[in-house]
Enzyme design. Structure first.
Site, mmCIF file in Angstrom:
data_model
loop_
_atom_site.group_PDB
_atom_site.id
_atom_site.type_symbol
_atom_site.label_atom_id
_atom_site.label_comp_id
_atom_site.label_asym_id
_atom_site.label_seq_id
_atom_site.Cartn_x
_atom_site.Cartn_y
_atom_site.Cartn_z
ATOM 1 N N GLY A 226 0.835 -1.192 0.000
ATOM 2 C CA GLY A 226 0.000 0.000 0.000
ATOM 3 C C GLY A 226 0.872 1.244 0.000
ATOM 4 O O GLY A 226 2.045 1.175 0.375
ATOM 5 N N GLN B 93 3.012 9.910 1.789
ATOM 6 C CA GLN B 93 4.354 9.313 1.873
ATOM 7 C C GLN B 93 5.287 9.804 0.769
ATOM 8 O O GLN B 93 6.498 9.674 0.881
ATOM 9 C CB GLN B 93 4.247 7.779 1.823
ATOM 10 C CG GLN B 93 3.587 7.191 3.055
ATOM 11 C CD GLN B 93 3.432 5.682 2.935
ATOM 12 O OE1 GLN B 93 2.469 5.205 2.348
ATOM 13 N NE2 GLN B 93 4.391 4.929 3.464
ATOM 14 N N CYS C 239 5.939 -0.427 7.481
ATOM 15 C CA CYS C 239 5.596 0.785 6.727
ATOM 16 C C CYS C 239 6.802 1.210 5.910
ATOM 17 O O CYS C 239 7.925 1.218 6.431
ATOM 18 C CB CYS C 239 5.193 1.896 7.688
ATOM 19 S SG CYS C 239 4.737 3.425 6.852
ATOM 20 N N LEU C 240 6.552 1.565 4.650
ATOM 21 C CA LEU C 240 7.661 1.991 3.781
ATOM 22 C C LEU C 240 8.315 3.265 4.317
ATOM 23 O O LEU C 240 9.464 3.548 3.999
ATOM 24 C CB LEU C 240 7.150 2.212 2.350
ATOM 25 C CG LEU C 240 6.636 0.937 1.653
ATOM 26 C CD1 LEU C 240 5.994 1.283 0.319
ATOM 27 C CD2 LEU C 240 7.759 -0.083 1.470
ATOM 28 N N HIS D 113 -4.401 1.591 7.912
ATOM 29 C CA HIS D 113 -3.016 2.084 7.942
ATOM 30 C C HIS D 113 -2.855 3.250 6.950
ATOM 31 O O HIS D 113 -2.245 4.273 7.284
ATOM 32 C CB HIS D 113 -2.086 0.905 7.605
ATOM 33 C CG HIS D 113 -0.636 1.233 7.468
ATOM 34 N ND1 HIS D 113 0.336 0.706 8.296
ATOM 35 C CD2 HIS D 113 0.037 1.982 6.567
ATOM 36 C CE1 HIS D 113 1.524 1.143 7.914
ATOM 37 N NE2 HIS D 113 1.377 1.920 6.867
ATOM 38 N N GLU D 114 -3.430 3.101 5.750
ATOM 39 C CA GLU D 114 -3.299 4.148 4.718
ATOM 40 C C GLU D 114 -4.129 5.382 5.078
ATOM 41 O O GLU D 114 -3.680 6.515 4.856
ATOM 42 C CB GLU D 114 -3.711 3.617 3.340
ATOM 43 C CG GLU D 114 -2.960 2.382 2.844
ATOM 44 C CD GLU D 114 -1.454 2.471 2.929
ATOM 45 O OE1 GLU D 114 -0.910 3.596 2.979
ATOM 46 O OE2 GLU D 114 -0.802 1.416 2.959
ATOM 47 N N HIS E 84 -2.237 7.525 7.399
ATOM 48 C CA HIS E 84 -1.244 8.373 6.713
ATOM 49 C C HIS E 84 -1.870 9.682 6.244
ATOM 50 O O HIS E 84 -1.276 10.753 6.391
ATOM 51 C CB HIS E 84 -0.679 7.651 5.481
ATOM 52 C CG HIS E 84 0.466 6.715 5.774
ATOM 53 N ND1 HIS E 84 1.628 7.115 6.399
ATOM 54 C CD2 HIS E 84 0.637 5.404 5.479
ATOM 55 C CE1 HIS E 84 2.461 6.075 6.485
ATOM 56 N NE2 HIS E 84 1.881 5.010 5.937
#
Ligand code: GNR
Ligand code: NI
Length: 170
Positions: A46, A51, A92-93, A134-135, A138
């Site tokens: 995702g 991000q 997480c990236l 999670h997204e 963000h």
């Protein structure tokens, strides 16, 4: 299409609250395509626009399994459908190399716009439900490490700072 640079914790730009997309036009579609390319290259499941330092409510998800298709969520809104809590190890990236268990509701109902600007609704559970939440976090300037204790979060901050120093000298 272009690869975009992914911001990393504790970058303060990750704390920006993203704005609603007004119209799904070609520039939004280019953003979506760039986000998929960036997510696949980084081997994530995702990515939120936040991000890559674009503060619009745009998310791409691809769990890359047999059951789920790639998903575009523009201006996503979700409702919790159960009191049942999932404990899942998240990564997480924007927090590379860190994996910690987070508790979230297990079933949600999502409403969002797709890449063509059409509204859709769906229910999700398990990893997909976790990933959507999670997204959405963000887009609200929140990271999965915010669900952990202050102690854990400060350890993660030190670990990433140390990683950065080693990268710089190697
Ligand atoms: O690649 C990712 N894996 C993942 C695993 C468990 C829960 C959430 C995620 S999302 C993450 C990619 C990412 O950082 N998205 O914002
Ligand atoms: Ni993330």
């Amino acid at each position: 299409m272009a690869l975009r640079k992914i911001l990393e914790f504790p970058d303060s730009r990750l704390r920006t609250v993203a704005k609603d997309v007004e119209t799904v036009n070609d520039s939004i579609r280019t953003l979506v395509d760039d986000m998929f390319e960036t997510m696949y290259e980084a081997q994530g499941i995702g990515l939120a626009a936040t991000q890559i330092d674009v503060h619009l409510r745009v998310v791409v998800i691809d769990l890359q399994d047999d059951e789920n298709q790639p998903l575009v969520m523009i201006n996503p809104k979700f409702k919790t459908l159960t009191q049942e809590i999932d404990e899942m190890q998240e990564g997480c990236l924007s927090v590379p190399g860190v994996y910690e268990v987070v508790k979230r509701p297990d079933r949600i109902r999502l409403k969002a716009f797709n890449r063509d600007g059409e509204v859709y609704e769906m229910e999700a559970e398990g990893l997909l439900a976790v990933c959507i939440q999670h997204e959405c976090d963000h887009l609200n300037g929140k990271l999965f490490v915010d669900h952990l204790s202050t102690l854990k979060r400060s350890r993660i901050r030190s670990k990433l700072a140390k990683q950065k120093r080693t990268e710089a000298t190697s």
